[in-house]
Design a protein around this motif. Structure first.
Motif, PDB file in Angstrom:
ATOM      1  N   SER A 205       0.837  -1.200   0.000  1.00 26.91           N
ATOM      2  CA  SER A 205       0.000   0.000   0.000  1.00 26.91           C
ATOM      3  C   SER A 205       0.871   1.249   0.000  1.00 26.91           C
ATOM      4  N   LYS A 206       0.549   2.205  -0.875  1.00 30.01           N
ATOM      5  CA  LYS A 206       1.243   3.495  -0.857  1.00 30.01           C
ATOM      6  C   LYS A 206       0.789   4.331   0.340  1.00 30.01           C
ATOM      7  N   GLU A 207      -0.475   4.209   0.714  1.00 32.64           N
ATOM      8  CA  GLU A 207      -0.991   4.943   1.873  1.00 32.64           C
ATOM      9  C   GLU A 207      -0.206   4.592   3.133  1.00 32.64           C
ATOM     10  N   ALA A 208       0.211   3.344   3.248  1.00 31.53           N
ATOM     11  CA  ALA A 208       0.921   2.883   4.437  1.00 31.53           C
ATOM     12  C   ALA A 208       2.283   3.556   4.608  1.00 31.53           C
ATOM     13  N   HIS A 209       2.801   4.160   3.536  1.00 28.94           N
ATOM     14  CA  HIS A 209       4.099   4.829   3.622  1.00 28.94           C
ATOM     15  C   HIS A 209       4.016   6.168   4.345  1.00 28.94           C
ATOM     16  N   ASN A 210       2.811   6.667   4.574  1.00 31.36           N
ATOM     17  CA  ASN A 210       2.631   7.971   5.214  1.00 31.36           C
ATOM     18  C   ASN A 210       2.268   7.815   6.686  1.00 31.36           C
TER      19      ASN A 210
ATOM     20  N   GLU B  89      -9.820 -23.117  11.052  1.00 35.37           N
ATOM     21  CA  GLU B  89      -9.500 -22.641   9.709  1.00 35.37           C
ATOM     22  C   GLU B  89     -10.074 -21.256   9.460  1.00 35.37           C
ATOM     23  N   GLY B  90      -9.518 -20.572   8.469  1.00 38.34           N
ATOM     24  CA  GLY B  90     -10.023 -19.275   8.020  1.00 38.34           C
ATOM     25  C   GLY B  90      -9.962 -19.225   6.508  1.00 38.34           C
ATOM     26  N   ASN B  91     -10.191 -18.049   5.952  1.00 39.60           N
ATOM     27  CA  ASN B  91     -10.159 -17.897   4.503  1.00 39.60           C
ATOM     28  C   ASN B  91      -8.737 -18.100   3.991  1.00 39.60           C
ATOM     29  N   THR B  92      -8.546 -19.044   3.089  1.00 34.11           N
ATOM     30  CA  THR B  92      -7.206 -19.382   2.598  1.00 34.11           C
ATOM     31  C   THR B  92      -6.667 -18.364   1.596  1.00 34.11           C
ATOM     32  N   GLN B  93      -7.449 -17.326   1.306  1.00 33.16           N
ATOM     33  CA  GLN B  93      -6.992 -16.239   0.425  1.00 33.16           C
ATOM     34  C   GLN B  93      -7.057 -14.891   1.138  1.00 33.16           C
ATOM     35  N   ILE B  94      -6.892 -14.909   2.428  1.00 34.83           N
ATOM     36  CA  ILE B  94      -7.109 -13.712   3.246  1.00 34.83           C
ATOM     37  C   ILE B  94      -6.249 -12.521   2.808  1.00 34.83           C
ATOM     38  N   LEU B  95      -5.038 -12.778   2.310  1.00 30.71           N
ATOM     39  CA  LEU B  95      -4.141 -11.697   1.899  1.00 30.71           C
ATOM     40  C   LEU B  95      -4.338 -11.293   0.438  1.00 30.71           C
ATOM     41  N   ASP B  96      -5.084 -12.084  -0.301  1.00 37.13           N
ATOM     42  CA  ASP B  96      -5.331 -11.790  -1.714  1.00 37.13           C
ATOM     43  C   ASP B  96      -6.514 -10.854  -1.916  1.00 37.13           C
ATOM     44  N   LEU B  97      -7.414 -10.829  -0.955  1.00 39.58           N
ATOM     45  CA  LEU B  97      -8.735 -10.244  -1.196  1.00 39.58           C
ATOM     46  C   LEU B  97      -8.874  -8.803  -0.709  1.00 39.58           C
ATOM     47  N   GLU B  98      -9.618  -8.024  -1.471  1.00 39.61           N
ATOM     48  CA  GLU B  98      -9.965  -6.664  -1.055  1.00 39.61           C
ATOM     49  C   GLU B  98     -10.806  -6.699   0.215  1.00 39.61           C
ATOM     50  N   SER B  99     -11.613  -7.735   0.346  1.00 39.33           N
ATOM     51  CA  SER B  99     -12.447  -7.902   1.536  1.00 39.33           C
ATOM     52  C   SER B  99     -11.718  -8.631   2.658  1.00 39.33           C
ATOM     53  N   GLY B 100     -10.464  -9.007   2.416  1.00 41.46           N
ATOM     54  CA  GLY B 100      -9.629  -9.627   3.440  1.00 41.46           C
ATOM     55  C   GLY B 100      -8.731  -8.571   4.056  1.00 41.46           C
ATOM     56  N   PHE B 101      -7.416  -8.795   3.997  1.00 40.12           N
ATOM     57  CA  PHE B 101      -6.491  -7.810   4.560  1.00 40.12           C
ATOM     58  C   PHE B 101      -6.572  -6.488   3.802  1.00 40.12           C
ATOM     59  N   GLY B 102      -7.004  -6.548   2.549  1.00 42.51           N
ATOM     60  CA  GLY B 102      -7.155  -5.341   1.749  1.00 42.51           C
ATOM     61  C   GLY B 102      -8.179  -4.366   2.295  1.00 42.51           C
ATOM     62  N   ALA B 103      -9.007  -4.784   3.230  1.00 43.69           N
ATOM     63  CA  ALA B 103     -10.014  -3.892   3.809  1.00 43.69           C
ATOM     64  C   ALA B 103      -9.378  -2.720   4.559  1.00 43.69           C
ATOM     65  N   PHE B 104      -8.127  -2.884   4.967  1.00 45.54           N
ATOM     66  CA  PHE B 104      -7.476  -1.842   5.763  1.00 45.54           C
ATOM     67  C   PHE B 104      -6.797  -0.774   4.909  1.00 45.54           C
ATOM     68  N   TYR B 105      -6.606  -1.037   3.620  1.00 46.70           N
ATOM     69  CA  TYR B 105      -5.898  -0.098   2.753  1.00 46.70           C
ATOM     70  C   TYR B 105      -6.649   0.052   1.427  1.00 46.70           C
ATOM     71  N   PRO B 106      -7.137   1.236   1.106  1.00 50.34           N
ATOM     72  CA  PRO B 106      -7.916   1.417  -0.129  1.00 50.34           C
ATOM     73  C   PRO B 106      -7.087   1.223  -1.397  1.00 50.34           C
ATOM     74  N   ASP B 107      -5.756   1.323  -1.289  1.00 50.51           N
ATOM     75  CA  ASP B 107      -4.895   1.159  -2.467  1.00 50.51           C
ATOM     76  C   ASP B 107      -4.068  -0.123  -2.381  1.00 50.51           C
ATOM     77  N   TYR B 108      -4.633  -1.139  -1.751  1.00 52.28           N
ATOM     78  CA  TYR B 108      -3.934  -2.407  -1.499  1.00 52.28           C
ATOM     79  C   TYR B 108      -3.697  -3.172  -2.801  1.00 52.28           C
ATOM     80  N   VAL B 109      -2.424  -3.420  -3.115  1.00 49.92           N
ATOM     81  CA  VAL B 109      -2.062  -4.187  -4.315  1.00 49.92           C
ATOM     82  C   VAL B 109      -1.046  -5.251  -3.901  1.00 49.92           C
ATOM     83  N   PRO B 110      -1.514  -6.440  -3.511  1.00 53.70           N
ATOM     84  CA  PRO B 110      -0.596  -7.469  -3.022  1.00 53.70           C
ATOM     85  C   PRO B 110       0.047  -8.259  -4.150  1.00 53.70           C
TER      86      PRO B 110
END
Length: 477
Positions: A146-151, A228-249
């Motif tokens: 995330s670019k937002e995370a750099h600020n 167990e949890g979602n096996t794509q948690i880091l891939d998804l906008e609704s997963g870890f991407g929910a915290f960063y609007p510009d999330y590009v993993p």
């Protein structure tokens, strides 16, 4: 070869990274982080917020327990020991800071030490270093999506977002979880992530760190029990991407037992603070000290009451713009307070945030003279920001200074001698000299020490408190 997804690549890395992947520079830097974190954690055991969460956590009971730092004879279930010790680390905002912005060590080290103490086979020092670095690495990789995370953060406090993921990865590594269960630990931890920046500059902010340490450890323990949890948690906008609007993993490079691994910590060093306050305050303090020196060089016997106006040119950041702080936590997040303290005293210290220092009439009067400006070229980023100070006297004299990089920043790291000096100053508030030196020696030799159990034993001591057994012996004598 089928390309791994992002989450799958993280699970594989957590599982496959081994002590052979650790480099000399990563070991050196992580030892510095561990020593610094232990010192600020010990100092933090004297704070009201630590005592409050400790009182609450003592209601918990378990068969397995881990030591509470600075409290002889007192142990808690490992996840609660991780919680209270994590709170201690961040209770004074004295812990390390990274780029992109987060406090990386405080969510990981308390969880790793609390878990290590309960394992039937205790990890070696090198295994402890590996688990710690896996937790740091996961945070660094996630922040770079995330670019937002750099600020400087505006919405979520980063340790509550990436810190809990780092704690989960580190404890999964220490538990020896395979890739599938490591993925589950990250997915479970993600559901404990997130805390609002609105609670910065309050007693609740340190709880973000404690919750991250506890949540990550609990996630790994639950994954070990096959939750167990979602096996794509880091891939998804609704997963870890929910915290960063510009999330590009993107997936991590494949890790094998023989491949070289490039750690984020090798390329991005850590900032370690000289006094307990938000990182932005360190630019302000260094610039203010320089202005003070110039002022006193020209007018050696001058009274600082001659200052008519103070202009601070800093980045825009609402939660560290606090003109008239009324609590120590607000003061640690106040450009104005730290500027005036450095002008008056020539330094900012632990004592600067005490009630007696904050109530000084000279400080209160000077705070009213401060004006903030936010130049467009002064970016809200710990990598790019600067601080300029202009002080105008009643006689019309003008004194200016600018700090681009303070001492302790990753571009200008503390010397080894100054880092050890900081640890001794912090730890000496709780520990005797021999125990302090024992911690320094143990951390310095972690990579060659087969038994690091003395580390959490040392952290249990308090020179002001006797162990329960010692009290009983004294009573019977």
């Amino acid at each position: 070869m089928i390309r791994k997804g992002v989450t799958e690549s993280f699970g594989a890395a957590v599982s496959c990274l081994s002590t052979s992947h650790l480099t000399d520079e990563v070991i050196r830097r992580s030892k510095r982080m561990i020593l610094d974190t232990l010192g600020v954690g010990l100092l933090g055991t004297s704070t009201p917020v630590f005592n409050t969460v400790l009182q609450c956590s003592q209601r918990q009971q378990a068969l397995e327990n881990s030591k509470v730092w600075g409290r002889p004879g007192l142990s808690l279930p490992p996840q609660y020991a991780a919680f209270v010790n994590g709170v201690a680390v961040h209770s004074m905002d004295f812990d390390d800071t990274w780029h992109p912005a987060t406090h990386p060590s405080g969510a990981v080290l308390p969880a790793v030490l609390a878990l290590a103490e309960t394992l039937p086979v205790k990890p070696s020092g090198l295994e402890l270093l590996l688990a710690f670095n896996v937790g740091i690495e996961v945070q660094g990789r996630l922040l770079r999506f995330s670019k937002e995370a750099h600020n400087i953060p505006k919405r979520f406090h980063p340790p509550a977002v990436v810190g809990v993921m780092g704690s989960a990865a580190a404890t999964a590594k220490l538990l020896g979880l395979p890739a599938a269960q490591s993925i589950a630990a990250l997915a479970i931890a993600c559901s404990s992530a997130g805390a609002p920046m609105a609670n910065a500059a309050t007693q609740t902010k340190p709880l973000h760190m404690g919750n991250a340490a506890r949540g990550g450890l609990e996630a790994s323990q639950l994954a070990l029990l096959s939750l167990e949890g979602n096996t794509q948690i880091l891939d998804l906008e609704s997963g870890f991407g929910a915290f960063y609007p510009d999330y590009v993993p993107h997936p991590l490079a494949e890790v094998t037992h023989t491949s070289h691994y490039r750690w984020v910590l090798e390329d991005q060093n850590i900032a370690q603070k000289r006094f307990p306050a938000h990182l932005g305050m360190h630019w302000v303090a260094d610039a203010a000290k320089e202005v003070r020196a110039k002022f006193l060089a020209k007018f050696p016997n001058a009274d600082l009451n001659q200052i008519k106006k103070i202009t601070l040119r800093v980045p825009t950041s609402r939660y560290v713009d606090c003109p008239l702080p009324v609590s120590e936590h607000q003061a640690r997040h106040s450009f104005q307070f730290n500027c005036c303290t450095a002008l008056l005293d020539g330094e900012v210290t632990v004592e600067s945030f005490s009630k007696s220092q904050m109530k000084r009439s000279a400080l209160k009067e000077m705070l009213l003279k401060v004006q903030l400006e936010n130049p467009q070229d002064n970016h809200s980023s710990f990598e790019k920001m600067y601080c300029e100070i202009a002080v105008e006297t009643t006689q019309g004299e003008m004194f200016t200074a600018r700090c681009n990089t303070f001492y302790g920043h990753w571009r200008k790291p503390l010397s080894h001698e100054d880092l050890v000096r900081k640890f001794r100053a912090n730890a000496s508030t709780v520990l005797s000299a021999d125990v302090m030196e024992g911690i320094i020696y143990t951390v310095d030799h972690l990579d060659t020490n087969q038994d690091c159990s003395m580390l959490w034993s040392y952290m249990h001591f308090n020179k002001h408190m006797m162990h329960r057994d010692e009290r009983r012996s004294s009573a019977l004598a």
